[in-house]
Scaffold this motif. Sequence first.
Motif, PDB file in Angstrom:
ATOM      1  N   LYS A  94       0.834  -1.206   0.000  1.00  0.00           N
ATOM      2  CA  LYS A  94       0.000   0.000   0.000  1.00  0.00           C
ATOM      3  C   LYS A  94       0.866   1.253   0.000  1.00  0.00           C
ATOM      4  O   LYS A  94       0.546   2.240  -0.674  1.00  0.00           O
ATOM      5  CB  LYS A  94      -0.930  -0.011   1.214  1.00  0.00           C
ATOM      6  CG  LYS A  94      -1.968   1.103   1.197  1.00  0.00           C
ATOM      7  CD  LYS A  94      -2.948   0.943   2.330  1.00  0.00           C
ATOM      8  CE  LYS A  94      -3.864  -0.244   2.113  1.00  0.00           C
ATOM      9  NZ  LYS A  94      -4.803  -0.022   0.966  1.00  0.00           N
ATOM     10  N   LYS A 116       0.931   4.338  -2.842  1.00  0.00           N
ATOM     11  CA  LYS A 116       0.768   5.764  -2.552  1.00  0.00           C
ATOM     12  C   LYS A 116       1.973   6.569  -3.052  1.00  0.00           C
ATOM     13  O   LYS A 116       1.822   7.671  -3.587  1.00  0.00           O
ATOM     14  CB  LYS A 116       0.569   5.967  -1.050  1.00  0.00           C
ATOM     15  CG  LYS A 116      -0.756   5.407  -0.514  1.00  0.00           C
ATOM     16  CD  LYS A 116      -0.834   5.551   1.001  1.00  0.00           C
ATOM     17  CE  LYS A 116      -2.071   4.877   1.569  1.00  0.00           C
ATOM     18  NZ  LYS A 116      -3.302   5.633   1.301  1.00  0.00           N
ATOM     19  N   ARG A 128       1.722   6.927  -6.805  1.00  0.00           N
ATOM     20  CA  ARG A 128       0.714   7.915  -7.195  1.00  0.00           C
ATOM     21  C   ARG A 128       1.280   9.325  -7.076  1.00  0.00           C
ATOM     22  O   ARG A 128       1.059  10.168  -7.952  1.00  0.00           O
ATOM     23  CB  ARG A 128      -0.534   7.752  -6.331  1.00  0.00           C
ATOM     24  CG  ARG A 128      -1.688   8.635  -6.756  1.00  0.00           C
ATOM     25  CD  ARG A 128      -2.961   8.325  -5.977  1.00  0.00           C
ATOM     26  NE  ARG A 128      -3.494   7.006  -6.257  1.00  0.00           N
ATOM     27  CZ  ARG A 128      -4.734   6.618  -5.960  1.00  0.00           C
ATOM     28  NH1 ARG A 128      -5.560   7.463  -5.364  1.00  0.00           N
ATOM     29  NH2 ARG A 128      -5.140   5.402  -6.229  1.00  0.00           N
ATOM     30  N   GLU A 129       2.026   9.586  -6.005  1.00  0.00           N
ATOM     31  CA  GLU A 129       2.639  10.907  -5.831  1.00  0.00           C
ATOM     32  C   GLU A 129       3.662  11.175  -6.931  1.00  0.00           C
ATOM     33  O   GLU A 129       3.743  12.294  -7.462  1.00  0.00           O
ATOM     34  CB  GLU A 129       3.292  11.006  -4.458  1.00  0.00           C
ATOM     35  CG  GLU A 129       4.184  12.221  -4.248  1.00  0.00           C
ATOM     36  CD  GLU A 129       3.463  13.561  -4.394  1.00  0.00           C
ATOM     37  OE1 GLU A 129       4.152  14.565  -4.668  1.00  0.00           O
ATOM     38  OE2 GLU A 129       2.217  13.602  -4.245  1.00  0.00           O
ATOM     39  N   ASP A 184      -6.955   3.858  -0.199  1.00  0.00           N
ATOM     40  CA  ASP A 184      -5.969   3.997  -1.271  1.00  0.00           C
ATOM     41  C   ASP A 184      -5.800   5.444  -1.730  1.00  0.00           C
ATOM     42  O   ASP A 184      -4.720   5.815  -2.213  1.00  0.00           O
ATOM     43  CB  ASP A 184      -6.372   3.135  -2.471  1.00  0.00           C
ATOM     44  CG  ASP A 184      -6.221   1.647  -2.194  1.00  0.00           C
ATOM     45  OD1 ASP A 184      -5.444   1.297  -1.279  1.00  0.00           O
ATOM     46  OD2 ASP A 184      -6.873   0.837  -2.887  1.00  0.00           O
ATOM     47  N   ASP A 185      -6.848   6.249  -1.612  1.00  0.00           N
ATOM     48  CA  ASP A 185      -6.780   7.631  -2.088  1.00  0.00           C
ATOM     49  C   ASP A 185      -6.078   8.564  -1.110  1.00  0.00           C
ATOM     50  O   ASP A 185      -5.624   9.639  -1.492  1.00  0.00           O
ATOM     51  CB  ASP A 185      -8.190   8.177  -2.342  1.00  0.00           C
ATOM     52  CG  ASP A 185      -8.905   7.439  -3.467  1.00  0.00           C
ATOM     53  OD1 ASP A 185      -8.216   6.890  -4.343  1.00  0.00           O
ATOM     54  OD2 ASP A 185     -10.147   7.406  -3.441  1.00  0.00           O
ATOM     55  N   GLN A 198      -3.287  10.086   1.136  1.00  0.00           N
ATOM     56  CA  GLN A 198      -1.823  10.137   1.153  1.00  0.00           C
ATOM     57  C   GLN A 198      -1.266  10.411   2.547  1.00  0.00           C
ATOM     58  O   GLN A 198      -0.293   9.798   2.968  1.00  0.00           O
ATOM     59  CB  GLN A 198      -1.329  11.229   0.191  1.00  0.00           C
ATOM     60  CG  GLN A 198      -1.613  10.956  -1.274  1.00  0.00           C
ATOM     61  CD  GLN A 198      -0.814   9.788  -1.820  1.00  0.00           C
ATOM     62  OE1 GLN A 198      -1.346   8.685  -1.982  1.00  0.00           O
ATOM     63  NE2 GLN A 198       0.446  10.004  -2.092  1.00  0.00           N
TER      64      GLN A 198
END
Length: 249
Positions: free
Chosen positions: A23, A27, A30-31, A227-228, A230
Motif C-alpha cells: 500500500k 501511494k 501515485r505521488e 488507497d486515495d 496520502q
Amino acid sequence: MAGHSQFKNIMHRKGRQDAVRSKMFSKLAREITVAAKTGMPDPDMNPRLRLAIQNAKAQSMPKDNIQRAINKAAGNDGENYEEVRYEGYGPGGVALIVEALTDNRNRTASNVRAAFTKAGGALGETGSVSFLWDRVGEIVYKPAAGDADAVMEAAIEAGADDVQSDEDGHVILCAFGDIGEVTSALEKALGEAESVKTIWKPQTNTHVDEDRARSILKLVATLEDDDDVQNVYANFEVDDETMAKLSAA
C-alpha cells in the motif's frame, strides 16, 4: 511529541508488513505520477518529482516501480489524480487534516466522511481546522547522520527553524518556502536525507486519555488504509504511560 507520529510507528510495527509495504508503494507511485504530470518528467527540472523519488528510495521502493510511475505520467494513461484536502474533528475534539490524491472526488469524500462519522467525529469545510496548523518543511535524517549537536549546527547553518533529535533520528523543520534551499544546504553537510516533504504542524496539541487515544488511532488507521489518502495529521498527544499501554496492546 505529538501523538500521531508515535501511533504511526506503532501501527507500522503491528501491521502486516507485506500489505503495509504494498500500500505504501502504491501511494508513493501515485505521488510520483502526479508530480511528473504537474511538472517536467525530469527530476532535475522538477523539485516535487525529485522529492517524491527521494522519498520512494528512502522506503526501498524498487527502481522499476519508480520508473513505471514516471512513465505513466509521460504516457498519459488517462488517470487524472486531483489533490484534495479534508478537515474535521475526531474523538475528544482532536482536529484532523486528510490529504488525498483521487480520480473520483465523490468516492473519496464519501469514504472519508464515513470514517469520521463511524469514529464519532465530524467532517468540516475546508479551512475549518487548518487555521490551527502551520505548513512547514520536514527533513528527516537517520541517526547515522551525526550526533544531536552536529545536526543542530548543520541545521542552523542551513537556515532551518527547529531540530528534534532522539534515538530514531533527526527531524528538521523549516519554513514552507525554504524547503528547497535548506535541503540543498543540509545535503552538503550531512548527505542525502531519509525523507523530505511538506507537512502540517499543529500549533498546539490536545491531550487525550487512553480511550480517546485508542479511538483516534482507529480513525487514523481507517483513513490511512484508504488507497486515495496520502497523509493524515492529528493534533493530539498522550502521556508516556498511556503510550506504553497502547504500544504493548
